[in-house]
Design an enzyme around this catalytic site. Structure first.
Site, PDB file in Angstrom:
ATOM      1  N   GLU A  22       0.833  -1.202   0.000  1.00 40.41           N
ATOM      2  CA  GLU A  22       0.000   0.000   0.000  1.00 40.41           C
ATOM      3  C   GLU A  22       0.867   1.250   0.000  1.00 40.41           C
ATOM      4  O   GLU A  22       0.507   2.259  -0.598  1.00 40.41           O
ATOM      5  CB  GLU A  22      -0.934   0.007   1.207  1.00 40.41           C
ATOM      6  CG  GLU A  22      -1.980  -1.077   1.157  1.00 40.41           C
ATOM      7  CD  GLU A  22      -2.810  -1.120   2.424  1.00 40.41           C
ATOM      8  OE1 GLU A  22      -4.000  -0.775   2.346  1.00 40.41           O
ATOM      9  OE2 GLU A  22      -2.262  -1.500   3.474  1.00 40.41           O
ATOM     10  N   LYS A  99     -11.512   4.933   2.209  1.00 40.26           N
ATOM     11  CA  LYS A  99     -10.485   4.194   1.471  1.00 40.26           C
ATOM     12  C   LYS A  99     -11.204   3.254   0.519  1.00 40.26           C
ATOM     13  O   LYS A  99     -11.923   2.352   0.945  1.00 40.26           O
ATOM     14  CB  LYS A  99      -9.604   3.408   2.450  1.00 40.26           C
ATOM     15  CG  LYS A  99      -8.492   2.633   1.789  1.00 40.26           C
ATOM     16  CD  LYS A  99      -7.613   1.986   2.858  1.00 40.26           C
ATOM     17  CE  LYS A  99      -6.387   1.380   2.242  1.00 40.26           C
ATOM     18  NZ  LYS A  99      -5.438   0.944   3.287  1.00 40.26           N
TER      19      LYS A  99
END
Length: 118
Positions: A22, A99
């Protein structure tokens, strides 16, 4: 008097998350901000200096989202702290960090955190 300003759908690409991947590849985020303030002075003056500047809200969000965090809770808190400390006239704030497509092993559109403070 209490009035509300919303800046919704601030779209960003950022690198938050606990996984190393990520931090390397990043992902899409959306941030919504709600500010409770008092419009009384701006009703009379019609001057930006008498209200909350949307440009400053957007700037704070973009700057904090550019700083990597493992948790969206952490970045959301940083945003709420800066809104409280840098924007005059804030009575209450609500920060929502979304997100999109989180890597949680399932078919999930998004996850979100909400921080509300007075």
């Amino acid at each position: 008097m209490q009035n509300i300003i919303e800046v919704n759908g601030i779209k960003l690409y950022a690198f938050h998350g606990c996984l190393d991947e990520e931090g390397k590849i990043g992902g899409n985020y959306t941030v919504d901000i709600t500010i409770t303030t008092d419009f009384s002075a701006s009703f009379e003056s019609d001057e930006l200096s008498d209200t909350v500047d949307y440009v400053k809200i957007n700037q704070v969000v973009r700057e904090e989202m550019a700083i990597r965090s493992k948790l969206i809770e952490h970045v959301g808190y940083r945003i709420s702290e800066r809104l409280k400390n840098e924007i005059t006239g804030v009575i209450k704030s609500r920060v929502k960090v979304i997100k999109h497509c989180p890597p949680i092993g399932g078919d999930v559109d998004d996850v979100a955190i909400i921080i509300e403070r007075e």
